[in-house]
Motif scaffolding. Structure first.
Motif, PDB file in Angstrom:
ATOM      1  N   MET A  92     -26.165  71.154  50.660  1.00 50.33           N
ATOM      2  CA  MET A  92     -25.095  70.213  50.274  1.00 50.33           C
ATOM      3  C   MET A  92     -25.044  69.067  51.267  1.00 50.33           C
ATOM      4  N   THR A  93     -24.985  67.841  50.773  1.00 45.08           N
ATOM      5  CA  THR A  93     -24.823  66.668  51.616  1.00 45.08           C
ATOM      6  C   THR A  93     -23.340  66.362  51.745  1.00 45.08           C
ATOM      7  N   GLY A  94     -22.846  66.251  52.949  1.00 46.82           N
ATOM      8  CA  GLY A  94     -21.422  66.053  53.145  1.00 46.82           C
ATOM      9  C   GLY A  94     -20.993  64.616  52.972  1.00 46.82           C
ATOM     10  N   HIS A  95     -20.041  64.373  52.105  1.00 42.14           N
ATOM     11  CA  HIS A  95     -19.445  63.043  51.921  1.00 42.14           C
ATOM     12  C   HIS A  95     -17.938  63.216  51.837  1.00 42.14           C
ATOM     13  N   GLY A  96     -17.369  63.908  52.817  1.00 40.89           N
ATOM     14  CA  GLY A  96     -15.946  64.203  52.787  1.00 40.89           C
ATOM     15  C   GLY A  96     -15.063  62.984  52.848  1.00 40.89           C
ATOM     16  N   ASP A  97     -15.635  61.830  53.257  1.00 39.43           N
ATOM     17  CA  ASP A  97     -14.861  60.605  53.307  1.00 39.43           C
ATOM     18  C   ASP A  97     -14.846  59.882  51.970  1.00 39.43           C
ATOM     19  N   ARG A  98     -15.555  60.403  50.991  1.00 43.99           N
ATOM     20  CA  ARG A  98     -15.597  59.787  49.670  1.00 43.99           C
ATOM     21  C   ARG A  98     -14.664  60.537  48.733  1.00 43.99           C
ATOM     22  N   ARG A  99     -13.937  59.773  47.929  1.00 42.60           N
ATOM     23  CA  ARG A  99     -12.915  60.363  47.071  1.00 42.60           C
ATOM     24  C   ARG A  99     -13.078  59.843  45.644  1.00 42.60           C
ATOM     25  N   LEU A 100     -13.145  60.782  44.722  1.00 43.18           N
ATOM     26  CA  LEU A 100     -13.370  60.482  43.306  1.00 43.18           C
ATOM     27  C   LEU A 100     -12.201  61.010  42.503  1.00 43.18           C
ATOM     28  N   LEU A 101     -11.549  60.132  41.734  1.00 46.59           N
ATOM     29  CA  LEU A 101     -10.414  60.491  40.887  1.00 46.59           C
ATOM     30  C   LEU A 101     -10.823  60.340  39.429  1.00 46.59           C
ATOM     31  N   LEU A 102     -10.719  61.439  38.680  1.00 41.90           N
ATOM     32  CA  LEU A 102     -11.036  61.426  37.252  1.00 41.90           C
ATOM     33  C   LEU A 102      -9.754  61.667  36.467  1.00 41.90           C
ATOM     34  N   LEU A 103      -9.479  60.795  35.507  1.00 41.97           N
ATOM     35  CA  LEU A 103      -8.238  60.828  34.738  1.00 41.97           C
ATOM     36  C   LEU A 103      -8.544  61.270  33.308  1.00 41.97           C
ATOM     37  N   HIS A 104      -7.865  62.336  32.883  1.00 45.39           N
ATOM     38  CA  HIS A 104      -8.120  62.882  31.553  1.00 45.39           C
ATOM     39  C   HIS A 104      -6.815  63.205  30.847  1.00 45.39           C
ATOM     40  N   ALA A 105      -6.885  63.255  29.519  1.00 43.82           N
ATOM     41  CA  ALA A 105      -5.683  63.417  28.708  1.00 43.82           C
ATOM     42  C   ALA A 105      -5.280  64.869  28.526  1.00 43.82           C
ATOM     43  N   HIS A 106      -6.275  65.746  28.280  1.00 45.04           N
ATOM     44  CA  HIS A 106      -6.003  67.144  27.944  1.00 45.04           C
ATOM     45  C   HIS A 106      -7.010  68.053  28.650  1.00 45.04           C
ATOM     46  N   PRO A 107      -6.652  69.307  28.900  1.00 45.08           N
ATOM     47  CA  PRO A 107      -7.647  70.258  29.369  1.00 45.08           C
ATOM     48  C   PRO A 107      -8.807  70.343  28.366  1.00 45.08           C
ATOM     49  N   ASP A 108      -9.985  70.352  28.849  1.00 46.42           N
ATOM     50  CA  ASP A 108     -11.318  70.359  28.221  1.00 46.42           C
ATOM     51  C   ASP A 108     -11.958  68.988  28.243  1.00 46.42           C
ATOM     52  N   ASP A 109     -11.154  67.901  28.241  1.00 46.01           N
ATOM     53  CA  ASP A 109     -11.733  66.559  28.303  1.00 46.01           C
ATOM     54  C   ASP A 109     -12.560  66.375  29.571  1.00 46.01           C
ATOM     55  N   GLU A 110     -12.097  66.973  30.658  1.00 40.32           N
ATOM     56  CA  GLU A 110     -12.799  66.796  31.938  1.00 40.32           C
ATOM     57  C   GLU A 110     -14.218  67.348  31.874  1.00 40.32           C
ATOM     58  N   THR A 111     -14.413  68.457  31.152  1.00 36.31           N
ATOM     59  CA  THR A 111     -15.744  69.052  31.052  1.00 36.31           C
ATOM     60  C   THR A 111     -16.562  68.386  29.960  1.00 36.31           C
ATOM     61  N   LEU A 112     -15.944  68.107  28.821  1.00 39.15           N
ATOM     62  CA  LEU A 112     -16.649  67.455  27.722  1.00 39.15           C
ATOM     63  C   LEU A 112     -17.231  66.115  28.149  1.00 39.15           C
ATOM     64  N   MET A 113     -16.465  65.341  28.892  1.00 43.71           N
ATOM     65  CA  MET A 113     -16.864  63.978  29.233  1.00 43.71           C
ATOM     66  C   MET A 113     -17.564  63.878  30.589  1.00 43.71           C
ATOM     67  N   THR A 114     -17.107  64.658  31.559  1.00 40.07           N
ATOM     68  CA  THR A 114     -17.540  64.426  32.943  1.00 40.07           C
ATOM     69  C   THR A 114     -17.812  65.710  33.717  1.00 40.07           C
ATOM     70  N   GLY A 115     -18.046  66.826  33.018  1.00 37.92           N
ATOM     71  CA  GLY A 115     -18.203  68.096  33.710  1.00 37.92           C
ATOM     72  C   GLY A 115     -19.348  68.102  34.711  1.00 37.92           C
ATOM     73  N   GLY A 116     -20.490  67.590  34.309  1.00 39.19           N
ATOM     74  CA  GLY A 116     -21.624  67.556  35.225  1.00 39.19           C
ATOM     75  C   GLY A 116     -21.381  66.662  36.420  1.00 39.19           C
TER      76      GLY A 116
END
Length: 295
Positions: free
Chosen positions: A1-25
């Motif tokens: 694993m390459t450490g990037h603890g100073d990087r922050r990613l926010l993903l905004l989704h409407a309903h549970p399952d959208d996060e995996t359907l659209m951006t899970g990988g």
């Protein structure tokens, strides 16, 4: 694993399952890289349809109206599947807290009139609540939907509108790094390739989508492609965790929602860069990293 603890990613989704359907990988990949990832979901998905009989009576209309709570569990399991096995699993987070706003249902549905429906929320309150989340987390990258809400769901469209209003409010005041904003979309050629590969293995009871039934964007409009082949098995497992909403084909290469229309599971996820919000030029060519150019 390459450490990037100073990087922050926010993903905004409407309903549970959208996060995996659209951006899970994408979630799984950046967790692997040590990025601080936050998945913020706006509703519990109370109005979802249920696949199968086991949990069918949890539905809102004519049922126990307990689906939202059950989907918190599914989201928790899905995020655990997306998390590296040697790390503390990513936990769900909901805008305003779990249950603050309710799934509005599809356009024109009676559920949109529910007093707690997301579409009934004062827009200024939604924006202020999201502004507080962004201020506290200070992401360098934000992922949302396109302006049509992927497939026209009112909650998806409102997530996009709320995101844009919140980021406009915060422009120039969030943090000194370059803030990048992406819309999660489907690339047309990737969709066509996946459907062509699946044509000979359609599970019984499923159908292939009709022309234009699944939304996608022309390849030349895609700005960013994230390779998630290494995270693919975890993405499939996360889809399976949303069992009331998603059925994964025996091949592990396609899935269907309650309409039983086949959709391919891709090894690459696609985005359109709509920022950065500081006005700097975007690097030429298709990106392969959401954090490309972040200082």
């Amino acid at each position: 694993m390459t450490g990037h603890g100073d990087r922050r990613l926010l993903l905004l989704h409407a309903h549970p399952d959208d996060e995996t359907l659209m951006t899970g990988g994408t979630i799984a990949r950046y967790l692997d890289e040590g990025v601080d990832v936050r998945v913020l979901t706006f509703t519990l998905g109370e109005q979802g349809e249920v696949i199968g009989d086991e949990w069918a009576q949890l539905v809102a209309d004519g049922g126990a109206d307990q689906l939202g709570g059950f989907r918190i569990m599914e989201l928790t399991r899905a995020l655990a599947e997306l998390s590296p096995p040697d790390q503390e699993p990513l936990r769900p987070r909901f805008l305003g807290g779990a249950g603050r706003w309710r799934d509005s249902g599809m356009d024109g549905a009676p559920s949109a009139s529910h007093p707690r429906a997301l579409v009934q929320a004062p827009f200024e309150e939604l924006v202020a609540t999201l502004v507080a989340e962004i201020e506290s987390f200070a992401p360098q990258v934000v992922v949302t939907y396109d302006n049509v809400g992927t497939y026209g769901h009112p909650d998806h469209k409102l997530v996009h509108e709320t995101t844009m209003a919140a980021l406009t409010h915060l422009k120039g005041s969030v943090h000194p790094e370059r803030l990048k904003v992406y819309e999660s979309v489907t690339e047309r050629s990737a969709l066509d390739t996946g459907l062509a590969a699946a044509a000979g293995r359609v599970p019984e009871g499923w159908t292939m989508p009709g022309p234009g039934q699944l939304p996608s964007y022309p390849d030349d409009e895609i700005t960013t492609e994230i390779d998630v082949a290494a995270q693919y098995p975890r993405k499939v497992a996360a889809l399976a965790a949303h069992a009331t909403q998603v059925t994964v084909a025996p091949s592990g290469t396609e899935y269907a929602l309650s309409n039983n229309v086949l959709q391919p599971i891709g090894e690459r996820e696609h985005f359109i860069l709509t920022g950065p919000w500081d006005g700097r030029p975007v690097r030429d060519g298709r990106e392969t990293d959401l954090f490309d150019g972040v200082g």
